[in-house]
Design an enzyme around this catalytic site. Structure first.
Site, PDB file in Angstrom:
ATOM      1  N   GLY A 179       0.817  -1.204   0.000  1.00  0.00           N
ATOM      2  CA  GLY A 179       0.000   0.000   0.000  1.00  0.00           C
ATOM      3  C   GLY A 179       0.856   1.263   0.000  1.00  0.00           C
ATOM      4  O   GLY A 179       1.926   1.318  -0.611  1.00  0.00           O
ATOM      5  N   SER A 180       0.389   2.254   0.718  1.00  0.00           N
ATOM      6  CA  SER A 180       1.009   3.583   0.648  1.00  0.00           C
ATOM      7  C   SER A 180       2.386   3.676   1.293  1.00  0.00           C
ATOM      8  O   SER A 180       3.069   4.679   1.119  1.00  0.00           O
ATOM      9  CB  SER A 180       0.075   4.621   1.281  1.00  0.00           C
ATOM     10  N   THR A 181       2.816   2.648   2.041  1.00  0.00           N
ATOM     11  CA  THR A 181       4.181   2.700   2.553  1.00  0.00           C
ATOM     12  C   THR A 181       5.181   2.685   1.396  1.00  0.00           C
ATOM     13  O   THR A 181       6.301   3.202   1.532  1.00  0.00           O
ATOM     14  CB  THR A 181       4.484   1.518   3.496  1.00  0.00           C
ATOM     15  N   PHE A 182       4.778   2.129   0.247  1.00  0.00           N
ATOM     16  CA  PHE A 182       5.670   2.087  -0.916  1.00  0.00           C
ATOM     17  C   PHE A 182       5.884   3.477  -1.515  1.00  0.00           C
ATOM     18  O   PHE A 182       6.815   3.677  -2.294  1.00  0.00           O
ATOM     19  CB  PHE A 182       5.103   1.143  -1.977  1.00  0.00           C
ATOM     20  N   LYS A 183       5.056   4.430  -1.152  1.00  0.00           N
ATOM     21  CA  LYS A 183       5.230   5.790  -1.664  1.00  0.00           C
ATOM     22  C   LYS A 183       6.585   6.383  -1.278  1.00  0.00           C
ATOM     23  O   LYS A 183       7.092   7.281  -1.954  1.00  0.00           O
ATOM     24  CB  LYS A 183       4.089   6.684  -1.165  1.00  0.00           C
TER      25      LYS A 183
END
Length: 483
Positions: free
Chosen positions: A213-217
């Protein structure tokens, strides 16, 4: 001599020669291989002929041995102290079902059959020596904080020292007690564990890659800064909101419709977790540039040993532009383990350098002499110091003013990133909740990097968020590490 008798005699002689040849071949050439074959019962008898060596946490063994009792030719069986707490670290050593993780990797050291434990005379007589010991890097306070905070949730947590690469905690829930399957008559317990739909034997911290999810941002932001697509985390991006995926009519919306995500800076986009910004950013960079940065952090590494082999976290290839955009928010076919996302935060915390993660410091013989040592601080550059500093600054904003407020630790610099990953076809199942972060104590110099993944908490879908479920676990781990 009768012709028939002569032929029979020759045939019998050939049979005798064949038997002698076979016996010679087995004894001279195959003896060692057969003796070492894991299916050889004598190997198992030798393994449990004496108390096994121990796996040690902070100077205290978390394993032991006891007499097996009657009805078996295996003298000793493995025991565990706080077995459920440390199962993700130790694995199990079972007389019936083999050995896993550290128990399996160092089985020869722990049972005394490793050649390095023998002197020259022992090598000739095959005498079994006293077993060795495995010294881990685990911090019991951080390990317990992780395990207790995860509680009855299905998930995992990892804590790493960013400078040394030492793994301070490795927890996976639900867990199991390895003592219950260490003997020869534990079939009922084994069937219960292997039949449990929650899969307690799976090490979720190392061996269950899921969409991050958004941790990959954080990875996409690092790629954009390193590439020069944007000069700093405070430069406005070119990001319409909502954002239409390239060559499609599919609109990528933000969870918070009122968030200031249109043309937001990287700092603001991380603070509010703006999908439009990072979806377009990944598409603008292209999959090759994002993949190159992801692989520097450790993605697509199928040989990551800590020393237990971790499953590869994946950044895919052969994507079209729309799929590349989705990969920018940690979706499509992107997957990561909690260890991998802890490595991302660790590299950012350590000024752009990633120290090789490891949870064993040394393997020693019965006299305490080292057989194998693992170096701390075996580092490689992932991103520039300037990029790491900017990302830390933006991650601090996430914790102080954004979606990660539940991770704050009093008196410490804490930076983090939340994530909520879709699960199931058309996001039909409960999403995964993520949080990755780092913390530094300016007074003591202590620091830690953490990643937490909650696969299922039993909470209602509307209550699932990285800040609500995963950040509190990370907070407790970071607080314990900084004490």
């Amino acid at each position: 001599m009768n012709k028939t008798i002569r032929h029979t005699s020759v045939f019998v002689l050939l049979l005798v020669l064949a038997l002698l040849g076979r016996a010679t071949w087995v004894q001279a050439y195959r003896a060692e291989a057969l003796a070492d074959d894991q299916k050889n019962r004598r190997h198992t008898i030798a393994q449990y002929a004496q108390p096994l060596g121990n796996i040690v946490v902070a100077g205290s063994p978390v394993t032991g041995s006891e007499r097996s009792g009657g009805g078996t030719d295996l003298e000793y069986r493995r025991t565990y102290t706080d077995g459920e707490l440390y199962a993700a670290v130790t694995g199990y050593s079972s007389q019936a079902y083999g050995s896993t993780q550290l128990e399996g990797i160092y089985a020869d050291v722990l049972d005394g059959t490793d050649d390095r434990l023998k002197n020259p005379l022992d090598a000739v007589t095959r005498k079994q020596r006293e077993p060795g010991t495995v010294l881990t890097t685990i911090d019991p306070a951080v390990q317990e904080a992780a395990y207790r905070a995860l509680g009855n949730k299905k998930g995992a947590a990892v804590a790493v020292d960013p400078v040394s690469g030492r793994i301070l905690a490795l927890a996976s829930t639900p867990s199991y007690d390895p003592s219950k399957i260490s003997g020869t008559n534990d079939g009922a317990a084994w069937r219960e564990l292997t039949g449990d739909p929650d899969k307690p034997l799976v090490n979720r911290a190392l061996r269950q890659p899921l969409p991050p999810g958004s941790t990959f941002k954080l990875v996409v932001a690092a790629a954009a800064l390193e590439d020069g697509l944007y000069r700093s985390v405070d430069t406005a991006t070119e990001s319409p909101s909502p954002y239409t995926l390239p060559h499609t009519r599919t609109v990528l919306r933000n969870e918070n419709a009122s968030a200031p995500c249109e043309n937001a800076t990287i700092r603001t986009a991380l603070r509010y977790s703006c999908n439009n910004v990072f979806g377009k950013m990944a598409a603008d960079l292209g999959q090759d540039k994002v993949r190159a940065t992801a692989e520097r952090f450790g993605f697509n590494d199928a040989e990551l040993d800590v020393p237990v082999r971790a499953y590869a976290s994946v950044y895919p290839s052969t994507m079209d532009p729309a799929q590349t955009a989705l990969s920018g928010i940690g979706q499509f076919d992107v997957t990561a383990t909690p260890l991998q996302m802890a490595m991302v935060s660790a590299a950012i915390a350590n000024d752009g350098l990633l120290a090789a993660p490891h949870m064993v410091s040394e393997v020693v013989d019965s006299d305490g002499d080292a057989l194998t040592s693992y170096e701390d601080g075996d580092t490689r550059r992932i991103v520039s110091s300037a990029t790491a500093a900017q990302l830390r600054s933006a991650m601090v904003t996430v914790v102080e003013e954004g979606t990660g407020t539940n991770a704050a630790v009093a008196g410490a610099e804490v930076g983090g990133k939340t994530g909520t990953a879709q699960h199931g076809e058309n996001n039909s199942k409960t999403p995964y909740a993520w949080f990755t972060s780092y913390a530094k104590d300016p007074a003591t110099g202590k620091q830690v990097a953490v990643a937490v993944m909650i696969e299922d908490s039993g909470a209602a879908r509307s209550e699932v968020s990285g800040n609500g479920l995963a950040a509190p676990v990370a907070q407790k781990m970071m607080a314990a590490a900084l004490k």
